[in-house]
Write an enzyme that holds these catalytic residues in place. Structure first.
Site, PDB file in Angstrom:
ATOM      1  N   ASN A 208      42.302  49.827  24.731  1.00  0.00           N
ATOM      2  CA  ASN A 208      42.836  50.007  23.380  1.00  0.00           C
ATOM      3  C   ASN A 208      41.702  49.823  22.370  1.00  0.00           C
ATOM      4  OD1 ASN A 208      42.728  47.079  22.642  1.00  0.00           O
ATOM      5  ND2 ASN A 208      44.113  46.968  24.391  1.00  0.00           N
ATOM      6  N   PHE A 319      49.279  36.656  18.641  1.00  0.00           N
ATOM      7  CA  PHE A 319      49.049  37.673  17.629  1.00  0.00           C
ATOM      8  C   PHE A 319      50.007  38.813  17.932  1.00  0.00           C
ATOM      9  CE2 PHE A 319      45.318  37.547  14.761  1.00  0.00           C
ATOM     10  CZ  PHE A 319      44.977  36.222  14.967  1.00  0.00           C
ATOM     11  N   LYS A 337      58.375  34.991  23.159  1.00  0.00           N
ATOM     12  CA  LYS A 337      57.161  34.447  23.798  1.00  0.00           C
ATOM     13  C   LYS A 337      57.181  32.931  23.827  1.00  0.00           C
ATOM     14  CE  LYS A 337      54.669  38.508  23.572  1.00  0.00           C
ATOM     15  NZ  LYS A 337      53.779  39.150  24.519  1.00  0.00           N
TER      16      LYS A 337
HETATM   17  N1  CTP Z   1      49.964  39.245  25.338  1.00  0.00           N
HETATM   18  C1  CTP Z   1      49.696  38.578  26.519  1.00  0.00           C
HETATM   19  N2  CTP Z   1      49.847  39.230  27.700  1.00  0.00           N
HETATM   20  C2  CTP Z   1      50.293  40.504  27.746  1.00  0.00           C
HETATM   21  C3  CTP Z   1      50.583  41.195  26.536  1.00  0.00           C
HETATM   22  C4  CTP Z   1      50.405  40.531  25.346  1.00  0.00           C
HETATM   23  O1  CTP Z   1      49.293  37.420  26.485  1.00  0.00           O
HETATM   24  N3  CTP Z   1      50.443  41.086  28.910  1.00  0.00           N
HETATM   25  C5  CTP Z   1      49.810  38.512  24.065  1.00  0.00           C
HETATM   26  C6  CTP Z   1      48.790  39.095  23.110  1.00  0.00           C
HETATM   27  O2  CTP Z   1      47.512  38.506  23.295  1.00  0.00           O
HETATM   28  C7  CTP Z   1      49.351  38.709  21.755  1.00  0.00           C
HETATM   29  C8  CTP Z   1      50.850  38.702  21.988  1.00  0.00           C
HETATM   30  O3  CTP Z   1      51.024  38.606  23.395  1.00  0.00           O
HETATM   31  O4  CTP Z   1      48.976  37.399  21.379  1.00  0.00           O
HETATM   32  C9  CTP Z   1      51.624  39.868  21.483  1.00  0.00           C
HETATM   33  O5  CTP Z   1      51.076  41.081  21.926  1.00  0.00           O
HETATM   34  P1  CTP Z   1      51.787  42.469  21.612  1.00  0.00           P
HETATM   35  O6  CTP Z   1      51.025  43.558  22.279  1.00  0.00           O
HETATM   36  O7  CTP Z   1      52.051  42.605  20.138  1.00  0.00           O
HETATM   37  O8  CTP Z   1      53.198  42.219  22.275  1.00  0.00           O
HETATM   38  P2  CTP Z   1      53.845  42.733  23.555  1.00  0.00           P
HETATM   39  O9  CTP Z   1      54.544  41.599  24.205  1.00  0.00           O
HETATM   40  O10 CTP Z   1      52.858  43.442  24.394  1.00  0.00           O
HETATM   41  O11 CTP Z   1      54.963  43.693  23.004  1.00  0.00           O
HETATM   42  P3  CTP Z   1      54.883  45.232  22.484  1.00  0.00           P
HETATM   43  O12 CTP Z   1      53.539  45.772  22.936  1.00  0.00           O
HETATM   44  O13 CTP Z   1      56.025  45.865  23.136  1.00  0.00           O
HETATM   45  O14 CTP Z   1      55.017  45.159  21.012  1.00  0.00           O
END
Ligand code: CTP
Length: 408
Positions: A208, A319, A337
């Site tokens: 990303n 975040f 979370k």
């Molecule tokens: N995160 C994590 N592990 C993952 C995905 C996300 O620890 N496999 C953490 C990221 O570091 C961030 C938070 O979760 O602090 C939110 O990430 P985000 O991508 O916004 O949330 P997702 O749970 O992936 O939800 P979505 O992509 O559906 O919005």
């Protein structure tokens, strides 16, 4: 703002030396005591008399003038609260990076124990020279802070990166460092940064656009405030604190879990890929006659959710990047979370977020309270995040800074 602070400015021999006259005035206007050291070549660009009048102090140039019984380079180093080298020429950078002390400036910097800010300025081809870049990385690794040169029209006639950064940038950074109390001393803070890389085959991957800048700003800020920092990063970072380089979400998970147990705070600023290819092909995948192919993806573990479920005393900050319905999604995500705070940013905006030096965020707590932080430099945002999570505002109101979403 800077009464009682001692600023030591080292000027080396580049055309941008003339700009430092104004920098001295900026510090003097705030009541700082300013001392200046020049390399002999700097005096080709600016006079000793000018610097002396502006700083209202003797200007140091020769190494072996010893007015009292203390060697001069040691007394300069002991007295100052911060040292700024601007402009830093390729030559001076090279000497410092290699421990060469052949004039007063390079001798003082080698004896200097507090923060040294280095603001390089040179021709763009020199700046891109690999040897000079290696010296810069080496300085970063040893804890020197580099304020990168900017792009623009250079005195040599070239257009490119190499111009001394804006004086406000040097001034603001110095003020931040001088006024930063060691508020986070004694705390171990683990921060993740960058986008994870999920291999498809030896030459292709899913990732990303995360640059890691927000996570790095948080790590630098925590370090400046005295924390024991561990940065778990997918991007290369050379700093005075510990950096664990990782690639995939699974690597990151392993590193976070190893550091999490005895930490005080974990900030998951990384953009972790939600899915990874089920199988990583050992060989480069060949093009087939089919018009489409499918790569099966499997879910990555949610690192944040997992550590929230295991946490004892740690403060955990997530975040989230949202392109729509930021408030609703963030409020739902913090509950799902289970983290203490969630920092949400709107990635539909082009002037902030990914790759930018700026951000605008809203911090949520798990009670549904929120605080919007207006667009600012990622370092300012990082400071505000620590203020909110550790309740460091002057009145110690702690999370009362965050207001109920409904009242906004
Ligand atoms: N995160 C994590 N592990 C993952 C995905 C996300 O620890 N496999 C953490 C990221 O570091 C961030 C938070 O979760 O602090 C939110 O990430 P985000 O991508 O916004 O949330 P997702 O749970 O992936 O939800 P979505 O992509 O559906 O919005």
């Amino acid at each position: 703002m800077l009464s009682g602070k001692n600023i030591l400015i080292g000027i080396s021999g580049g055309i941008a030396a003339y700009k430092i006259c104004e920098l001295i005035r900026m510090f003097k206007r705030e009541n700082a005591n300013v001392r200046v050291i020049c390399t002999p070549n700097a005096l080709n660009f600016v006079t000793k008399l000018t610097l002396q009048n502006l700083s209202r102090n003797e200007v140091g140039i020769e190494e072996f003038e010893i007015p009292d019984f203390k060697p001069e380079h040691i007394s300069y180093a002991d007295e100052a609260d911060i040292m700024i080298i601007a402009p830093a020429t390729a030559n001076t950078i090279g000497k410092i990076a290699n421990g060469i002390c052949d004039n007063l400036l390079t001798s003082v910097v080698s004896a200097f124990k507090k923060t040294v800010l280095i603001a390089p300025a040179m021709n763009c081809n020199m700046w891109q020279n690999e040897i000079i870049q290696e010296n810069i990385q080496k300085l970063r690794k040893y804890g020197y802070e580099i304020i990168e040169p900017e792009t623009g029209f250079l005195a040599c006639g070239y257009q490119g990166v190499g111009r001394l950064c804006g004086l406000e940038k040097i001034f603001d950074r110095a003020v931040d460092i001088l006024n930063a109390e060691k508020k986070l001393a004694g705390k171990k803070i683990v921060i993740t940064a960058g986008g994870t890389i999920e291999d498809i085959d030896p030459v292709r991957y899913i990732s990303n656009y995360s640059s890691g800048k927000m996570g790095i700003a948080l790590a630098d800020t925590a370090f400046n405030q005295g924390a024991d920092v561990v940065l778990i990063s997918t991007v290369d970072v050379e700093r005075g604190y510990r950096v664990v380089k990782v690639k995939s979400a699974l690597d990151m998970q392993k590193a976070v879990e190893a550091e999490f147990v005895n930490s005080d705070c974990v900030i998951m600023a990384a953009a972790v890929a939600d899915y990874r290819p089920k199988n990583i092909s050992a060989r480069k995948m060949k093009k087939t006659s089919d018009d489409s192919i499918s790569i099966e993806l499997v879910k990555n573990p949610d690192i944040l959710q997992k550590i929230c479920a295991e946490k004892t005393v740690q403060t955990i900050v997530g975040f989230c990047a949202e392109s729509e319905n930021l408030i609703e999604n963030a409020k739902e995500k913090i509950q799902k979370k289970g983290c203490d705070f969630l920092v949400a940013n709107d990635i539909s905006r082009k002037d902030i977020g990914f790759s930018s030096d700026y951000n605008e965020v809203t911090i949520f707590d798990k009670n549904g309270n929120m605080l919007k932080i207006d667009r600012s430099d990622k370092y300012k945002i990082a400071e505000r995040i620590f203020e909110v999570i550790y309740g460091q505002r002057a009145d110690n109101t702690n999370n009362r800074e965050l207001c109920a979403a409904e009242s906004r």
